[in-house]
Scaffold this motif. Structure first.
Motif, PDB file in Angstrom:
ATOM      1  N   UNK A  42       0.868  -1.178   0.000  1.00  0.00           N
ATOM      2  CA  UNK A  42       0.000   0.000   0.000  1.00  0.00           C
ATOM      3  C   UNK A  42       0.902   1.225   0.000  1.00  0.00           C
ATOM      4  N   UNK A  43       0.877   2.005  -1.070  1.00  0.00           N
ATOM      5  CA  UNK A  43       1.869   3.062  -1.235  1.00  0.00           C
ATOM      6  C   UNK A  43       1.266   4.287  -1.926  1.00  0.00           C
ATOM      7  N   UNK A  44       2.067   5.315  -2.105  1.00  0.00           N
ATOM      8  CA  UNK A  44       1.693   6.602  -2.692  1.00  0.00           C
ATOM      9  C   UNK A  44       0.685   7.327  -1.807  1.00  0.00           C
ATOM     10  N   UNK A  45       1.165   8.316  -1.042  1.00  0.00           N
ATOM     11  CA  UNK A  45       0.332   8.998  -0.043  1.00  0.00           C
ATOM     12  C   UNK A  45      -0.350   7.911   0.791  1.00  0.00           C
ATOM     13  N   UNK A  46       0.458   7.197   1.537  1.00  0.00           N
ATOM     14  CA  UNK A  46       0.126   5.876   2.065  1.00  0.00           C
ATOM     15  C   UNK A  46      -1.017   5.887   3.061  1.00  0.00           C
ATOM     16  N   UNK A  47      -1.913   4.913   2.921  1.00  0.00           N
ATOM     17  CA  UNK A  47      -2.884   4.551   3.946  1.00  0.00           C
ATOM     18  C   UNK A  47      -2.559   3.132   4.379  1.00  0.00           C
ATOM     19  N   UNK A  48      -1.840   2.934   5.495  1.00  0.00           N
ATOM     20  CA  UNK A  48      -1.433   1.583   5.901  1.00  0.00           C
ATOM     21  C   UNK A  48      -2.594   0.645   6.182  1.00  0.00           C
ATOM     22  N   UNK A  49      -3.784   1.172   6.450  1.00  0.00           N
ATOM     23  CA  UNK A  49      -4.923   0.289   6.747  1.00  0.00           C
ATOM     24  C   UNK A  49      -5.355  -0.526   5.534  1.00  0.00           C
ATOM     25  N   UNK A  50      -4.991  -0.102   4.331  1.00  0.00           N
ATOM     26  CA  UNK A  50      -5.433  -0.812   3.135  1.00  0.00           C
ATOM     27  C   UNK A  50      -4.776  -2.183   2.994  1.00  0.00           C
ATOM     28  N   UNK A  51      -3.555  -2.323   3.519  1.00  0.00           N
ATOM     29  CA  UNK A  51      -2.870  -3.613   3.424  1.00  0.00           C
ATOM     30  C   UNK A  51      -3.572  -4.706   4.196  1.00  0.00           C
ATOM     31  N   UNK A  52      -3.764  -4.549   5.515  1.00  0.00           N
ATOM     32  CA  UNK A  52      -4.481  -5.572   6.277  1.00  0.00           C
ATOM     33  C   UNK A  52      -5.907  -5.799   5.784  1.00  0.00           C
ATOM     34  N   UNK A  53      -6.588  -4.730   5.349  1.00  0.00           N
ATOM     35  CA  UNK A  53      -7.955  -4.891   4.853  1.00  0.00           C
ATOM     36  C   UNK A  53      -7.988  -5.795   3.621  1.00  0.00           C
TER      37      UNK A  53
END
Length: 224
Positions: A42-53
């Motif tokens: 999950x990258x580019x103006x990152x939202x880390x919550x998108x990975x686990x979701x």
């Protein structure tokens, strides 16, 4: 400010991810993987919550494409996000929002997908994919080869300062999770060096967790 790949080893079922950026500690915020499920960047103006979701949906038997589509459907500011996923079958999916930074593009191949933003040119993800496909050996070796290929093709528009590599296998924790959070040198080469040291001990660290009675010792003070 980032280029990465997610990948699966068809022979072992291991998943891996490698990533590098001009930003600090990129792997801490952008790299996610789960044994038996897949890997997500999950990258580019990152939202880390998108990975686990995304991993949660793939663990519920969604394909990478279905999971990425659903996460993008329910998330905010998707026009700023890049999300790259690979599932247990080796299928891949990539979302690159139109507000991704600078030169941005993506590429996929057999058991591998790559994306990047603020790149030196638009050939980088394909070079990363080609580097992974051409490389042989352990998935960690192939991840390093792929990132070196991306760097050789031009890498970011400016110098990279952080990198990471994560590998998951048949246990609930990453069997390798190597990071360089900041350097004025080459973080990809720092990860490559760390992998050379760590690779011969990887199985021993797993054994120590599963049954320390059978685990080898390396005779190092403070060895753990």
């Amino acid at each position: 400010m980032t280029f990465s790949l997610v990948a699966r080893c068809a022979e072992t079922g291991m998943f891996g991810l490698a990533i590098s950026s001009s930003s600090p500690a990129v792997a801490a915020r952008c790299s996610f993987a789960r044994a038996g499920v897949g890997a997500v960047a999950s990258q580019n103006v990152t939202d880390p919550s998108l990975g686990p979701a995304t991993l949660d949906l793939m663990q519920g038997d969604m394909s990478a494409q279905a999971a990425v589509d659903e996460v993008m459907r329910v998330s905010n500011f998707t026009e700023y996000r890049q999300l790259i996923a690979i599932d247990k079958n080796g299928a891949t999916a990539i979302h690159s929002g139109p507000n991704s930074l600078g030169i941005w593009t993506q590429a996929s191949g057999l058991d591998v997908a790559s994306g990047g933003n603020l790149l030196a040119n638009d050939t980088i993800p394909q070079a990363i994919v080609d580097g992974f496909v051409a490389a042989k050996g352990h998935i960690g070796d192939r991840l390093v080869a792929a990132m070196r290929a991306g760097l050789a093709a031009g890498g970011e528009a400016g110098p990279v300062h952080s990198a990471g590599m994560k590998i998951v296998d048949n246990v609930s924790w990453p069997v390798a999770d190597l990071r360089c959070d900041w350097t004025e040198g080459c973080p990809i080469e720092n990860i490559a060096t760390a992998w050379e040291v760590y690779k011969p001990q990887l199985d021993a660290y797993i054994q120590r967790a599963l049954d320390p009675r059978e685990a080898p010792s390396y005779g190092v003070p403070g060895n753990e």
